[in-house]
Write a protein that holds these residues in place. Sequence first.
Motif, PDB file in Angstrom:
ATOM      1  N   ASP A  43       9.735  60.526  34.118  1.00  0.00           N
ATOM      2  CA  ASP A  43       8.933  59.972  33.255  1.00  0.00           C
ATOM      3  C   ASP A  43       8.403  58.538  33.648  1.00  0.00           C
ATOM      4  O   ASP A  43       9.183  57.723  33.854  1.00  0.00           O
ATOM      5  N   LEU A  44       7.079  58.429  33.646  1.00  0.00           N
ATOM      6  CA  LEU A  44       6.471  56.987  33.856  1.00  0.00           C
ATOM      7  C   LEU A  44       6.359  56.452  32.650  1.00  0.00           C
ATOM      8  O   LEU A  44       5.663  56.796  31.755  1.00  0.00           O
ATOM      9  N   GLN A  45       6.985  55.108  32.615  1.00  0.00           N
ATOM     10  CA  GLN A  45       6.960  54.287  31.495  1.00  0.00           C
ATOM     11  C   GLN A  45       6.435  53.102  31.741  1.00  0.00           C
ATOM     12  O   GLN A  45       6.660  52.481  32.786  1.00  0.00           O
ATOM     13  N   PRO A  46       5.315  52.489  31.106  1.00  0.00           N
ATOM     14  CA  PRO A  46       4.738  51.426  31.296  1.00  0.00           C
ATOM     15  C   PRO A  46       5.694  50.170  31.319  1.00  0.00           C
ATOM     16  O   PRO A  46       6.533  50.119  30.642  1.00  0.00           O
ATOM     17  N   ARG A  47       5.290  49.233  32.039  1.00  0.00           N
ATOM     18  CA  ARG A  47       5.951  47.926  32.088  1.00  0.00           C
ATOM     19  C   ARG A  47       5.548  47.103  30.929  1.00  0.00           C
ATOM     20  O   ARG A  47       4.605  47.297  30.498  1.00  0.00           O
ATOM     21  N   ARG A  48       6.539  46.479  30.484  1.00  0.00           N
ATOM     22  CA  ARG A  48       6.167  45.241  29.344  1.00  0.00           C
ATOM     23  C   ARG A  48       5.371  44.234  29.742  1.00  0.00           C
ATOM     24  O   ARG A  48       5.333  43.966  31.027  1.00  0.00           O
TER      25      ARG A  48
END
Length: 99
Positions: free
Chosen positions: A89-94
């Motif tokens: 899963d590619l999760q965006p950086r904060r």
Amino acid sequence: MTRNAETARAESGPFQKNLAGGEAAATVPQPPPEGDGLFPVDPAPLSARPLVLVTRGRVEYLAHCPHCKDWHRHVHLGQVTGPCGTEYDLQPRRAKGAA
């Protein structure tokens, strides 16, 4: 020599000798097959935090693969499959100012 040094100490715990002269077998507790709260059966899903790569025509995401540790390029966030075959899963950086 003192009397305490000459006498053998009694064995205790899982290595006590049984009456036949052999050593007793130690028992090891086995975890339940369905797992418990500390050790779930299903492993946690793999995820990666990609770097944003702006190319001439589109935005791509450069991710460090959690399985093969190589860098993979993807064109969208969410569930992806890398060239090595690993699904993660590619999760965006904060954002830098987010708490």
